[in-house]
Design a protein around this motif. Sequence first.
Motif, PDB file in Angstrom:
ATOM      1  N   THR A  67       0.872  -1.172   0.000  1.00  0.00           N
ATOM      2  CA  THR A  67       0.000   0.000   0.000  1.00  0.00           C
ATOM      3  C   THR A  67       0.909   1.221   0.000  1.00  0.00           C
ATOM      4  O   THR A  67       1.769   1.352   0.864  1.00  0.00           O
ATOM      5  N   ALA A  68       0.754   2.057  -1.013  1.00  0.00           N
ATOM      6  CA  ALA A  68       1.501   3.319  -1.081  1.00  0.00           C
ATOM      7  C   ALA A  68       0.636   4.389  -0.415  1.00  0.00           C
ATOM      8  O   ALA A  68      -0.565   4.477  -0.685  1.00  0.00           O
ATOM      9  N   ARG A  69       1.255   5.165   0.470  1.00  0.00           N
ATOM     10  CA  ARG A  69       0.539   6.230   1.175  1.00  0.00           C
ATOM     11  C   ARG A  69       1.287   7.543   1.039  1.00  0.00           C
ATOM     12  O   ARG A  69       2.514   7.555   1.047  1.00  0.00           O
ATOM     13  N   MET A  70       0.525   8.621   0.941  1.00  0.00           N
ATOM     14  CA  MET A  70       1.115   9.954   0.922  1.00  0.00           C
ATOM     15  C   MET A  70       0.521  10.786   2.051  1.00  0.00           C
ATOM     16  O   MET A  70      -0.695  10.816   2.228  1.00  0.00           O
ATOM     17  N   ARG A  71       1.414  11.441   2.773  1.00  0.00           N
ATOM     18  CA  ARG A  71       1.024  12.355   3.851  1.00  0.00           C
ATOM     19  C   ARG A  71       1.744  13.686   3.635  1.00  0.00           C
ATOM     20  O   ARG A  71       2.932  13.693   3.353  1.00  0.00           O
ATOM     21  N   PRO A  72       1.042  14.804   3.812  1.00  0.00           N
ATOM     22  CA  PRO A  72       1.714  16.098   3.732  1.00  0.00           C
ATOM     23  C   PRO A  72       2.437  16.418   5.040  1.00  0.00           C
ATOM     24  O   PRO A  72       2.035  15.966   6.120  1.00  0.00           O
ATOM     25  N   LEU A  73       3.495  17.189   4.924  1.00  0.00           N
ATOM     26  CA  LEU A  73       4.174  17.710   6.114  1.00  0.00           C
ATOM     27  C   LEU A  73       3.480  18.985   6.550  1.00  0.00           C
ATOM     28  O   LEU A  73       3.163  19.845   5.720  1.00  0.00           O
ATOM     29  N   LYS A 152      18.505  17.158  -1.096  1.00  0.00           N
ATOM     30  CA  LYS A 152      19.648  16.891  -0.200  1.00  0.00           C
ATOM     31  C   LYS A 152      19.145  16.646   1.218  1.00  0.00           C
ATOM     32  O   LYS A 152      18.320  17.397   1.726  1.00  0.00           O
ATOM     33  N   THR A 153      19.672  15.622   1.871  1.00  0.00           N
ATOM     34  CA  THR A 153      19.199  15.266   3.212  1.00  0.00           C
ATOM     35  C   THR A 153      19.550  16.312   4.256  1.00  0.00           C
ATOM     36  O   THR A 153      18.899  16.365   5.299  1.00  0.00           O
ATOM     37  N   GLU A 154      20.552  17.159   4.000  1.00  0.00           N
ATOM     38  CA  GLU A 154      20.924  18.153   5.025  1.00  0.00           C
ATOM     39  C   GLU A 154      19.967  19.348   5.045  1.00  0.00           C
ATOM     40  O   GLU A 154      19.997  20.152   5.962  1.00  0.00           O
ATOM     41  N   VAL A 155      19.106  19.463   4.040  1.00  0.00           N
ATOM     42  CA  VAL A 155      18.122  20.540   3.990  1.00  0.00           C
ATOM     43  C   VAL A 155      16.817  20.009   4.583  1.00  0.00           C
ATOM     44  O   VAL A 155      16.371  18.912   4.249  1.00  0.00           O
ATOM     45  N   GLU A 156      16.202  20.785   5.473  1.00  0.00           N
ATOM     46  CA  GLU A 156      14.954  20.334   6.089  1.00  0.00           C
ATOM     47  C   GLU A 156      13.874  20.136   5.035  1.00  0.00           C
ATOM     48  O   GLU A 156      13.792  20.884   4.050  1.00  0.00           O
ATOM     49  N   LEU A 157      13.053  19.119   5.259  1.00  0.00           N
ATOM     50  CA  LEU A 157      11.898  18.882   4.410  1.00  0.00           C
ATOM     51  C   LEU A 157      10.878  19.967   4.721  1.00  0.00           C
ATOM     52  O   LEU A 157      10.753  20.398   5.865  1.00  0.00           O
ATOM     53  N   ASP A 158      10.144  20.410   3.711  1.00  0.00           N
ATOM     54  CA  ASP A 158       9.358  21.635   3.840  1.00  0.00           C
ATOM     55  C   ASP A 158       7.867  21.372   4.056  1.00  0.00           C
ATOM     56  O   ASP A 158       7.335  20.318   3.700  1.00  0.00           O
ATOM     57  N   VAL A 159       7.213  22.384   4.594  1.00  0.00           N
ATOM     58  CA  VAL A 159       5.768  22.371   4.781  1.00  0.00           C
ATOM     59  C   VAL A 159       5.111  22.127   3.425  1.00  0.00           C
ATOM     60  O   VAL A 159       5.525  22.688   2.406  1.00  0.00           O
ATOM     61  N   ASP A 160       4.089  21.293   3.410  1.00  0.00           N
ATOM     62  CA  ASP A 160       3.297  20.927   2.231  1.00  0.00           C
ATOM     63  C   ASP A 160       3.971  19.922   1.311  1.00  0.00           C
ATOM     64  O   ASP A 160       3.332  19.444   0.372  1.00  0.00           O
ATOM     65  N   ASP A 161       5.267  19.588   1.529  1.00  0.00           N
ATOM     66  CA  ASP A 161       5.831  18.457   0.792  1.00  0.00           C
ATOM     67  C   ASP A 161       5.043  17.229   1.209  1.00  0.00           C
ATOM     68  O   ASP A 161       4.565  17.130   2.339  1.00  0.00           O
ATOM     69  N   CYS A 162       4.886  16.285   0.304  1.00  0.00           N
ATOM     70  CA  CYS A 162       4.228  15.027   0.636  1.00  0.00           C
ATOM     71  C   CYS A 162       5.261  13.926   0.682  1.00  0.00           C
ATOM     72  O   CYS A 162       6.144  13.849  -0.182  1.00  0.00           O
ATOM     73  N   ILE A 163       5.149  13.072   1.665  1.00  0.00           N
ATOM     74  CA  ILE A 163       6.040  11.939   1.820  1.00  0.00           C
ATOM     75  C   ILE A 163       5.303  10.715   1.314  1.00  0.00           C
ATOM     76  O   ILE A 163       4.166  10.442   1.739  1.00  0.00           O
ATOM     77  N   LEU A 164       5.918   9.979   0.383  1.00  0.00           N
ATOM     78  CA  LEU A 164       5.346   8.730  -0.083  1.00  0.00           C
ATOM     79  C   LEU A 164       6.107   7.595   0.586  1.00  0.00           C
ATOM     80  O   LEU A 164       7.335   7.557   0.532  1.00  0.00           O
ATOM     81  N   TYR A 165       5.381   6.707   1.213  1.00  0.00           N
ATOM     82  CA  TYR A 165       5.982   5.544   1.864  1.00  0.00           C
ATOM     83  C   TYR A 165       5.062   4.354   1.618  1.00  0.00           C
ATOM     84  O   TYR A 165       3.969   4.478   1.066  1.00  0.00           O
ATOM     85  N   PHE A 166       5.530   3.191   2.017  1.00  0.00           N
ATOM     86  CA  PHE A 166       4.799   1.959   1.749  1.00  0.00           C
ATOM     87  C   PHE A 166       4.520   1.216   3.043  1.00  0.00           C
ATOM     88  O   PHE A 166       5.240   1.345   4.028  1.00  0.00           O
ATOM     89  N   CYS A 167       3.469   0.409   3.007  1.00  0.00           N
ATOM     90  CA  CYS A 167       3.156  -0.541   4.072  1.00  0.00           C
ATOM     91  C   CYS A 167       2.846  -1.861   3.366  1.00  0.00           C
ATOM     92  O   CYS A 167       2.356  -1.877   2.230  1.00  0.00           O
ATOM     93  N   GLU A 168       3.134  -2.950   4.040  1.00  0.00           N
ATOM     94  CA  GLU A 168       2.770  -4.234   3.439  1.00  0.00           C
ATOM     95  C   GLU A 168       1.261  -4.334   3.408  1.00  0.00           C
ATOM     96  O   GLU A 168       0.582  -3.994   4.372  1.00  0.00           O
ATOM     97  N   ALA A 169       0.733  -4.771   2.278  1.00  0.00           N
ATOM     98  CA  ALA A 169      -0.730  -4.852   2.109  1.00  0.00           C
ATOM     99  C   ALA A 169      -1.270  -6.127   2.747  1.00  0.00           C
ATOM    100  O   ALA A 169      -0.588  -7.065   2.961  1.00  0.00           O
TER     101      ALA A 169
END
Length: 169
Positions: A67-73, A152-169
Motif C-alpha cells: 500500500t503506497a501512502r502519501m502524507r503532507p508535512l 539533499k538530506t541536510e536541507v529540512e523537508l518543507d511544509v506541504d511536501d508530501c512523503i510517499l511511503y509503503f506498508c505491506e498490504a
Amino acid sequence: MDFDKVFGPIIVEFTVAVAEGYNPTTAIDEFTKTANVPTTAYHFNKNICSKNWNTTENRPRLGKTYTARMRPLLQQVPFETCINLLQENEPALFFGTHGLALTFEKGAGLFPLGYVLFLDEVKNLWIDGEGKINYPYARHLSDGKFEFGLGKTEVELDVDDCILYFCEA
C-alpha cells in the motif's frame, strides 16, 4: 516531535503489486525511459538511474503487494526525524528511487500538486560527487507534467511536501 503536528492525514492511498518480471537492477532505467519524455516531464535529473541506486538493499520484493501512502508535512522537519517518526508510528517502508519507479505508472495521476518525496534510509541513498546525500522527488505541476529531481538530506523537508511511503498490504 509529535507525529500529528508533523504529518497531516493520509491524502492518497493505493496498492501496487511488484510483478514477477520486476528487475530491481534495471527498474529505474526502465522507469526513466517511460517518464523522461517531453509529454510527461519538463526536467529529469540524469542521476536518477540504475547505476546510482543499485546498492540499495531495501527494495520492493517480487510478488509482493504494498500500500503506497502519501502524507503532507505540516511543518519543516529534518530528514532523519521524518523517517524516524514514520517508522515509529506506522509500519512504514521506504524504497527511495525504487519506490518512484514502482508507483509512478499507476499512481502519477493521484500525485498531489507540488513535491512528492521518495525517502529511504540514508545508507540506501545516493552520494553525489560533493559528498551530499540525495533522495529522489517528483514535482507535480499544474499542467499535469512533472519535474524529477534530487533533494539533499541536510536541507529540512518543507511544509506541504508530501512523503510517499509503503506498508505491506
